[in-house]
Design a protein around this motif. Structure first.
Motif: not given
Length: 414
Positions: A334-355
């Motif tokens: 879901f966080l990756l989906d949100m990054y791709r829709r918004t390009r907000d780096p926060f969501f990508y950073e959090q998805a990486l943290r989950f990874g």
């Protein structure tokens, strides 16, 4: 001399994920008579509990879906071959059940045989082999003849409708459009008033959930998404309105979350005050479908609800399983989906943290209750290590997509 790993995070995640795909290819049982295609821990959830081996939730169809996605990313033919065998084995399993007078086709997307249609469709799109599309259409005709029971995405009408709609958009077959519309009409008849919009109550014949309504992925969110998609792609305004009323109800019952109130979450349903943070129930799943709804009909309130649900999801990372349905992998998607829709780096950073949490969780630790390594290391045919993670119970090794390690690997692949 200490070897420094100079790979990027994406390269490491991709290698770990494809390592799982390699392992699945090596361990797949190539027998038409096999009750299941991949080994699981004997005590793992879904073993001997009546769950279909052809399902996505606990069965092998979801593993095939991961493999065809791995093929699409890597181009490695062995992944497509293993996915194709999974689909053909599933079809043979259905024929064998029919010959023995056992269970008829179970028309549920996640828990039944309906997921086979999705796997066949993905195989067709990956290689344009007509045999897969023909098999999907044949199963779809069988599904359309089954009675409707549960209203939701995972067990019932909305999931069936999405499968018919996907086939209709690819083939433009009148029967598929009609079947998708029939699912929409069924949901139209089942809708009941909620606080501000509509709800769908499980009927009495669905004994486990009889009389209950849900807000999450297997409730309003998944149902609303199907109705919106039917309204948009089928050009049916009445279903578009029904879908909006499903999401209107979700907006009305949303609750502020996080200390600063910027998050959103939802109770499980009108009669269940528990608030979870999973794909199946809670902010990640509901937020996923708000984001999908925004893509179909770009209402600002839908994207805002998805964004606030993502903040809640990012904050809930400790003490939960690692899997897709109710764990870090599904939440990370879901966080990756949100990054791709918004390009907000926060969501990508959090998805990486989950990874990173998934990869490092339980390195070489042993459970007190099991001899299985929490994260087991195995050798692939290349001599590299492949990482496997525990299923939904935190103990068992199970490959199933929604509750096991193929779904975790799918998140890392993204």
């Amino acid at each position: 001399m200490l070897e420094v790993d100079r790979r990027t995070g994406r390269e490491r995640y991709r290698e770990w994920s494809l390592g799982v795909a390699d392992y699945l290819c090596r361990t797949q049982r190539r027998s038409w008579e096999a009750p299941r295609l991949w080994p699981s821990s004997p005590q793992s959830p879904g073993q001997g509990q009546g769950f279909l081996p052809t399902g996505i939730q606990y069965g092998d169809t979801g593993v095939g879906i991961f493999l065809i996605d791995a093929f699409s990313v890597s181009g490695r033919a062995r992944y497509r071959e293993a996915a194709a065998f999974t689909a053909e084995w599933g079809l043979e399993t259905l024929r064998r059940r029919r010959r023995k007078g056992q269970r008829e086709f179970v028309p549920n997307f996640y828990f039944g045989d309906g997921g086979l249609i999705w796997l066949l469709l993905k195989l067709f799109l990956a290689g344009r082999e007509d045999r897969f599309l023909e098999a999907a259409l044949e199963l779809s005709r069988t599904m359309a003849a089954q009675p409707y029971k549960a209203p939701d995405l995972m067990h019932g009408t909305a999931g069936r409708g999405l499968l018919h709609l996907a086939l209709a958009r690819i083939t433009d077959e009148e029967r598929e459009w009609e079947a998708a519309l029939a699912a929409g009409e069924r949901l139209q008849r089942q809708a009941t008033p909620g606080q501000a919009g509509l709800l769908w109550v499980f009927p009495e014949e669905v004994s486990e959930f009889a009389g209950k309504a849900f807000y999450g992925a297997h409730g309003n969110a998944g149902i609303g998404y199907f109705l919106l998609a039917l309204g948009v792609f089928g050009e049916e305004k009445e279903f578009l309105e029904l879908g909006h009323r499903a999401f209107t109800e979700l907006l009305a019952v949303a609750r502020p979350a996080l200390p600063d109130g910027r998050g959103l979450n939802w109770p499980n349903g009108p009669d269940d005050e528990r608030t979870l943070v999973y794909w199946c129930n809670g902010a990640p799943g509901i937020g996923t479908f708000f984001a999908q709804a925004y893509t179909l009909t770009p209402r600002p309130e839908y994207l805002e609800a998805a964004r606030r649900a993502a903040y809640t999801t990012a904050a809930a990372s400790w003490g939960i399983p690692l899997v897709q349905c109710h764990g870090l992998a599904g939440n990370g998607d879901f966080l990756l989906d949100m990054y791709r829709r918004t390009r907000d780096p926060f969501f990508y950073e959090q998805a990486l943290r989950f990874g990173e949490m998934i990869v490092t969780y339980g390195y070489r630790r042993r459970s007190r209750q099991s001899t299985l390594r929490v994260q087991r290391e195995r050798e692939t045919e290349r001599g590299r290590r492949v990482l496997l993670w525990p299923g939904e119970d935190g103990l068992s090794e199970i490959p199933a997509f929604m509750v096991g390690y193929s779904g975790i690997a799918s998140f890392l692949l993204r």
